[in-house]
Design a protein around this motif. Structure first.
Motif, mmCIF file in Angstrom:
data_model
loop_
_atom_site.group_PDB
_atom_site.id
_atom_site.type_symbol
_atom_site.label_atom_id
_atom_site.label_comp_id
_atom_site.label_asym_id
_atom_site.label_seq_id
_atom_site.Cartn_x
_atom_site.Cartn_y
_atom_site.Cartn_z
ATOM 1 N N VAL A 77 34.077 33.687 46.401
ATOM 2 C CA VAL A 77 34.460 34.845 45.689
ATOM 3 C C VAL A 77 35.790 34.415 44.795
ATOM 4 C CG1 VAL A 77 35.631 37.169 46.136
ATOM 5 C CG2 VAL A 77 33.882 36.460 47.519
ATOM 6 N N ILE A 78 35.788 34.773 43.417
ATOM 7 C CA ILE A 78 36.743 34.472 42.579
ATOM 8 C C ILE A 78 37.474 35.383 42.103
ATOM 9 C CG2 ILE A 78 35.743 32.475 42.018
ATOM 10 C CD1 ILE A 78 34.543 33.768 39.358
ATOM 11 N N ALA A 79 37.060 36.885 42.150
ATOM 12 C CA ALA A 79 38.024 38.122 42.069
ATOM 13 C C ALA A 79 37.643 39.114 42.877
ATOM 14 C CB ALA A 79 37.785 38.243 40.648
ATOM 15 N N VAL A 80 38.529 39.933 43.116
ATOM 16 C CA VAL A 80 38.335 41.043 43.949
ATOM 17 C C VAL A 80 39.112 42.225 43.348
ATOM 18 C CG1 VAL A 80 38.618 42.203 46.105
ATOM 19 C CG2 VAL A 80 38.136 39.576 46.117
ATOM 20 N N GLN A 81 38.568 43.350 43.303
ATOM 21 C CA GLN A 81 39.276 44.871 42.901
ATOM 22 C C GLN A 81 39.054 45.859 43.555
ATOM 23 O OE1 GLN A 81 37.913 45.996 38.759
ATOM 24 N NE2 GLN A 81 39.696 46.509 38.250
ATOM 25 N N PRO A 82 39.781 45.961 44.690
ATOM 26 C CA PRO A 82 39.613 47.103 45.553
ATOM 27 C C PRO A 82 40.158 48.399 44.891
ATOM 28 C CG PRO A 82 41.457 45.784 46.292
ATOM 29 C CD PRO A 82 40.710 45.057 45.128
ATOM 30 N N SER A 83 39.692 49.406 45.570
ATOM 31 C CA SER A 83 40.039 50.954 44.816
ATOM 32 C C SER A 83 39.731 51.842 45.969
ATOM 33 C CB SER A 83 39.516 51.276 43.392
ATOM 34 O OG SER A 83 38.307 51.400 43.641
ATOM 35 N N GLY A 84 40.428 53.113 45.595
ATOM 36 C CA GLY A 84 40.169 53.879 46.717
ATOM 37 C C GLY A 84 41.543 54.683 46.972
ATOM 38 N N GLY A 85 41.324 55.706 48.209
ATOM 39 C CA GLY A 85 42.414 56.548 48.406
ATOM 40 C C GLY A 85 43.487 55.967 49.309
ATOM 41 N N PHE A 86 43.718 54.634 49.171
ATOM 42 C CA PHE A 86 44.571 53.970 50.104
ATOM 43 C C PHE A 86 45.872 53.520 49.297
ATOM 44 C CE2 PHE A 86 40.397 53.414 51.699
ATOM 45 C CZ PHE A 86 40.651 53.692 53.172
ATOM 46 N N SER A 87 47.054 53.339 50.216
ATOM 47 C CA SER A 87 48.257 52.704 49.442
ATOM 48 C C SER A 87 48.005 51.185 48.951
ATOM 49 C CB SER A 87 49.202 52.630 50.548
ATOM 50 O OG SER A 87 49.077 51.562 51.445
ATOM 51 N N GLU A 88 48.901 50.872 48.106
ATOM 52 C CA GLU A 88 48.900 49.298 47.381
ATOM 53 C C GLU A 88 48.816 48.374 48.437
ATOM 54 O OE1 GLU A 88 48.610 48.270 44.395
ATOM 55 O OE2 GLU A 88 48.392 50.138 43.691
ATOM 56 N N ALA A 89 49.203 48.599 49.670
ATOM 57 C CA ALA A 89 49.298 47.705 50.777
ATOM 58 C C ALA A 89 47.898 47.255 51.403
ATOM 59 C CB ALA A 89 50.551 47.869 51.677
#
Length: 70
Positions: free
Chosen positions: A28-40
């Protein structure tokens, strides 16, 4: 494993994660998480995906999107 730790710490919700995998190494060379969670929380989720290893493949890269419910 990492999933059990994340599930125990995170509040309920769904995260979407876009993962870029390098074909020659399967890493895995890049990851982009998103959703209704905090930055941490999103950073924690991202670190789980950064550690994944896939089988190698012929294309230079592959982008995969996952949704995971905690």
């Amino acid at each position: 494993g990492s999933w059990e730790v994340a599930a125990a710490v995170l509040r309920p919700g769904t995260a979407s994660v876009k993962v870029l995998i390098q074909g020659s190494t399967g890493r895995v060379i890049a990851v982009q998480p998103s959703g209704g969670f905090s930055e941490a929380e999103l950073a924690c989720i991202g670190r789980i995906f950064e550690g994944l290893q896939f089988s190698t493949f012929c294309n230079p890269t592959l982008t995969v999107s996952y949704s995971y419910r905690f």
